[in-house]
Design a protein around this motif. Structure first.
Motif, PDB file in Angstrom:
ATOM      1  N   GLU A 134       0.829  -1.204   0.000  1.00 51.40           N
ATOM      2  CA  GLU A 134       0.000   0.000   0.000  1.00 51.40           C
ATOM      3  C   GLU A 134       0.865   1.257   0.000  1.00 51.40           C
ATOM      4  O   GLU A 134       0.574   2.227  -0.695  1.00 51.40           O
ATOM      5  CB  GLU A 134      -0.924  -0.003   1.217  1.00 51.40           C
ATOM      6  N   ILE A 135       1.942   1.234   0.760  1.00 57.45           N
ATOM      7  CA  ILE A 135       2.866   2.377   0.787  1.00 57.45           C
ATOM      8  C   ILE A 135       3.472   2.580  -0.591  1.00 57.45           C
ATOM      9  O   ILE A 135       3.539   3.704  -1.100  1.00 57.45           O
ATOM     10  CB  ILE A 135       3.971   2.159   1.840  1.00 57.45           C
ATOM     11  N   THR A 136       3.902   1.492  -1.211  1.00 56.58           N
ATOM     12  CA  THR A 136       4.504   1.576  -2.542  1.00 56.58           C
ATOM     13  C   THR A 136       3.513   2.125  -3.556  1.00 56.58           C
ATOM     14  O   THR A 136       3.850   2.989  -4.366  1.00 56.58           O
ATOM     15  CB  THR A 136       5.001   0.191  -2.993  1.00 56.58           C
ATOM     16  N   ALA A 137       2.285   1.641  -3.504  1.00 55.08           N
ATOM     17  CA  ALA A 137       1.263   2.121  -4.435  1.00 55.08           C
ATOM     18  C   ALA A 137       0.993   3.606  -4.216  1.00 55.08           C
ATOM     19  O   ALA A 137       0.886   4.378  -5.177  1.00 55.08           O
ATOM     20  CB  ALA A 137      -0.025   1.310  -4.271  1.00 55.08           C
ATOM     21  N   PHE A 138       0.909   4.014  -2.958  1.00 58.70           N
ATOM     22  CA  PHE A 138       0.624   5.411  -2.680  1.00 58.70           C
ATOM     23  C   PHE A 138       1.780   6.314  -3.106  1.00 58.70           C
ATOM     24  O   PHE A 138       1.569   7.362  -3.723  1.00 58.70           O
ATOM     25  CB  PHE A 138       0.314   5.631  -1.199  1.00 58.70           C
ATOM     26  N   VAL A 139       3.012   5.922  -2.774  1.00 59.36           N
ATOM     27  CA  VAL A 139       4.167   6.724  -3.161  1.00 59.36           C
ATOM     28  C   VAL A 139       4.280   6.791  -4.682  1.00 59.36           C
ATOM     29  O   VAL A 139       4.623   7.837  -5.245  1.00 59.36           O
ATOM     30  CB  VAL A 139       5.461   6.176  -2.511  1.00 59.36           C
ATOM     31  N   SER A 140       3.962   5.696  -5.371  1.00 56.10           N
ATOM     32  CA  SER A 140       3.968   5.726  -6.842  1.00 56.10           C
ATOM     33  C   SER A 140       2.940   6.717  -7.359  1.00 56.10           C
ATOM     34  O   SER A 140       3.209   7.478  -8.287  1.00 56.10           O
ATOM     35  CB  SER A 140       3.680   4.336  -7.404  1.00 56.10           C
ATOM     36  N   TRP A 141       1.753   6.711  -6.761  1.00 53.88           N
ATOM     37  CA  TRP A 141       0.717   7.660  -7.176  1.00 53.88           C
ATOM     38  C   TRP A 141       1.153   9.102  -6.886  1.00 53.88           C
ATOM     39  O   TRP A 141       0.944   9.997  -7.690  1.00 53.88           O
ATOM     40  CB  TRP A 141      -0.603   7.352  -6.478  1.00 53.88           C
ATOM     41  N   VAL A 142       1.780   9.331  -5.722  1.00 49.04           N
ATOM     42  CA  VAL A 142       2.277  10.669  -5.390  1.00 49.04           C
ATOM     43  C   VAL A 142       3.335  11.095  -6.402  1.00 49.04           C
ATOM     44  O   VAL A 142       3.380  12.250  -6.820  1.00 49.04           O
ATOM     45  CB  VAL A 142       2.826  10.701  -3.947  1.00 49.04           C
ATOM     46  N   ASN A 143       4.193  10.159  -6.823  1.00 47.28           N
ATOM     47  CA  ASN A 143       5.213  10.495  -7.818  1.00 47.28           C
ATOM     48  C   ASN A 143       4.580  10.859  -9.155  1.00 47.28           C
ATOM     49  O   ASN A 143       5.036  11.786  -9.827  1.00 47.28           O
ATOM     50  CB  ASN A 143       6.210   9.354  -7.979  1.00 47.28           C
ATOM     51  N   VAL A 144       3.532  10.150  -9.568  1.00 48.13           N
ATOM     52  CA  VAL A 144       2.836  10.494 -10.820  1.00 48.13           C
ATOM     53  C   VAL A 144       2.188  11.866 -10.680  1.00 48.13           C
ATOM     54  O   VAL A 144       2.293  12.713 -11.568  1.00 48.13           O
ATOM     55  CB  VAL A 144       1.793   9.418 -11.189  1.00 48.13           C
ATOM     56  N   ALA A 145       1.528  12.101  -9.546  1.00 46.60           N
ATOM     57  CA  ALA A 145       0.895  13.404  -9.319  1.00 46.60           C
ATOM     58  C   ALA A 145       1.954  14.507  -9.274  1.00 46.60           C
ATOM     59  O   ALA A 145       1.759  15.593  -9.836  1.00 46.60           O
ATOM     60  CB  ALA A 145       0.089  13.382  -8.022  1.00 46.60           C
ATOM     61  N   GLY A 146       3.074  14.228  -8.623  1.00 48.21           N
ATOM     62  CA  GLY A 146       4.169  15.200  -8.586  1.00 48.21           C
ATOM     63  C   GLY A 146       4.749  15.459  -9.955  1.00 48.21           C
ATOM     64  O   GLY A 146       5.112  16.591 -10.293  1.00 48.21           O
ATOM     65  N   PHE A 147       4.826  14.413 -10.763  1.00 49.49           N
ATOM     66  CA  PHE A 147       5.316  14.539 -12.140  1.00 49.49           C
ATOM     67  C   PHE A 147       4.416  15.492 -12.927  1.00 49.49           C
ATOM     68  O   PHE A 147       4.886  16.410 -13.586  1.00 49.49           O
ATOM     69  CB  PHE A 147       5.363  13.153 -12.781  1.00 49.49           C
ATOM     70  N   LEU A 148       3.108  15.290 -12.826  1.00 52.39           N
ATOM     71  CA  LEU A 148       2.165  16.160 -13.531  1.00 52.39           C
ATOM     72  C   LEU A 148       2.221  17.582 -12.995  1.00 52.39           C
ATOM     73  O   LEU A 148       2.177  18.550 -13.755  1.00 52.39           O
ATOM     74  CB  LEU A 148       0.744  15.611 -13.414  1.00 52.39           C
ATOM     75  N   PHE A 149       2.327  17.720 -11.677  1.00 54.41           N
ATOM     76  CA  PHE A 149       2.410  19.042 -11.065  1.00 54.41           C
ATOM     77  C   PHE A 149       3.658  19.779 -11.530  1.00 54.41           C
ATOM     78  O   PHE A 149       3.606  20.963 -11.889  1.00 54.41           O
ATOM     79  CB  PHE A 149       2.400  18.886  -9.542  1.00 54.41           C
ATOM     80  N   THR A 150       4.791  19.090 -11.539  1.00 57.13           N
ATOM     81  CA  THR A 150       6.034  19.760 -11.905  1.00 57.13           C
ATOM     82  C   THR A 150       6.147  20.023 -13.400  1.00 57.13           C
ATOM     83  O   THR A 150       6.875  20.922 -13.798  1.00 57.13           O
ATOM     84  CB  THR A 150       7.260  18.970 -11.412  1.00 57.13           C
ATOM     85  N   ILE A 151       5.439  19.250 -14.230  1.00 59.09           N
ATOM     86  CA  ILE A 151       5.419  19.578 -15.659  1.00 59.09           C
ATOM     87  C   ILE A 151       4.778  20.949 -15.860  1.00 59.09           C
ATOM     88  O   ILE A 151       5.324  21.810 -16.556  1.00 59.09           O
ATOM     89  CB  ILE A 151       4.672  18.505 -16.474  1.00 59.09           C
TER      90      ILE A 151
END
Length: 195
Positions: A134-151
Motif C-alpha cells: 500500500e505504501i509503494t502504491a501510494f508513493v507511486s501515485w504521489v510520484n505520478v501526481a508530482g510529475f504532472l504538477f512539476t510539468i
C-alpha cells in the motif's frame, strides 16, 4: 531543500540565457535512475516511507551536476559561456521594487510548499498502515501526481523566463511565439495525461 533552492535559482539564471539542454538531459537521467532503483529500494532494501526522499535527493544531485555542467561548459544565446555572464550587482541597482518582489516570491513559495507538504503528510499517513504494498502504491501515485504538477510548474517557469528575456531583449514577436508554443505544449501534455 537547500540544494533544491540552489538548483532552482541557478537554473533560472541559465534558462534566462537560453541554456536548456543540460536540464532536459538531467531530468531524463533522473527519471531513468529513480525508475531503475525503485524496485530495489522498495523490496530489496525495504526503505518504505523513505523512498520519496531518497529519490528526491538523487534527482536534486543529478540536477546539481547539470547546473555545474551548464555553468562551466554551456554557452548562452550570446555565444559566451554562462560563467562569463555572471556579475555581482550593486544593491542600489536592485533596491527599487525589491521588497515587493520578495513579498510576492515568498507568497508563491509558501503556496508551492503547501502542495509538497500535503504530499509528504499523506505519504506519512499511508506509512502508518505498515503495509509495504500500500505504501509503494501510494508513493507511486504521489510520484505520478508530482510529475504532472512539476510539468505544469516547469512550463510556467520556462515560459516566464523565455518571454521576459525576449521582451527585455526587444523581441516581442519571439515573446508572443514562445508564450503560444509553451501554452500549447502544456495543454497537449495535460490532454495526454487526461486520456
Amino acid at each position: 531543500i537547500i540544494l533544491q533552492g540552489f538548483n532552482f535559482q541557478s537554473q533560472a539564471i541559465m534558462l534566462a540565457q537560453g541554456v536548456t539542454l543540460p536540464f532536459g538531459v538531467a531530468n531524463i537521467i533522473s527519471i531513468v535512475v529513480c525508475s531503475c532503483l525503485c524496485h530495489w529500494l522498495t523490496f530489496g532494501l525495504q526503505v518504505g516511507i523513505l523512498l520519496f526522499p531518497v529519490c528526491k535527493t538523487i534527482m536534486e544531485v543529478i540536477n546539481f551536476l547539470a547546473n555545474i555542467y551548464a555553468l562551466f561548459f554551456s554557452k548562452g544565446e550570446d555565444g559566451r559561456r554562462v560563467k562569463e555572464n555572471l556579475i555581482c550587482v550593486k544593491f542600489a541597482d536592485v533596491k527599487d521594487g525589491l521588497g515587493e518582489f520578495l513579498c510576492k516570491g515568498s507568497k508563491f513559495i509558501i503556496g508551492l510548499y503547501a502542495e509538497f507538504l500535503g504530499f509528504e503528510f499523506n505519504t506519512y499517513l499511508a506509512s502508518l498502515t505498515h503495509d509495504q504494498y500500500e505504501i509503494t502504491a501510494f508513493v507511486s501515485w504521489v510520484n505520478v501526481a508530482g510529475f504532472l504538477f512539476t510539468i505544469g510548474l516547469g512550463f510556467s517557469n520556462v515560459t516566464r523566463t523565455r518571454v521576459s528575456s525576449y521582451i527585455g531583449g526587444g523581441r516581442p514577436v519571439q515573446a508572443m511565439h514562445a508564450a503560444r508554443f509553451f501554452t500549447f505544449m502544456a495543454a497537449c501534455v495535460g490532454m495526454i495525461f487526461l486520456i
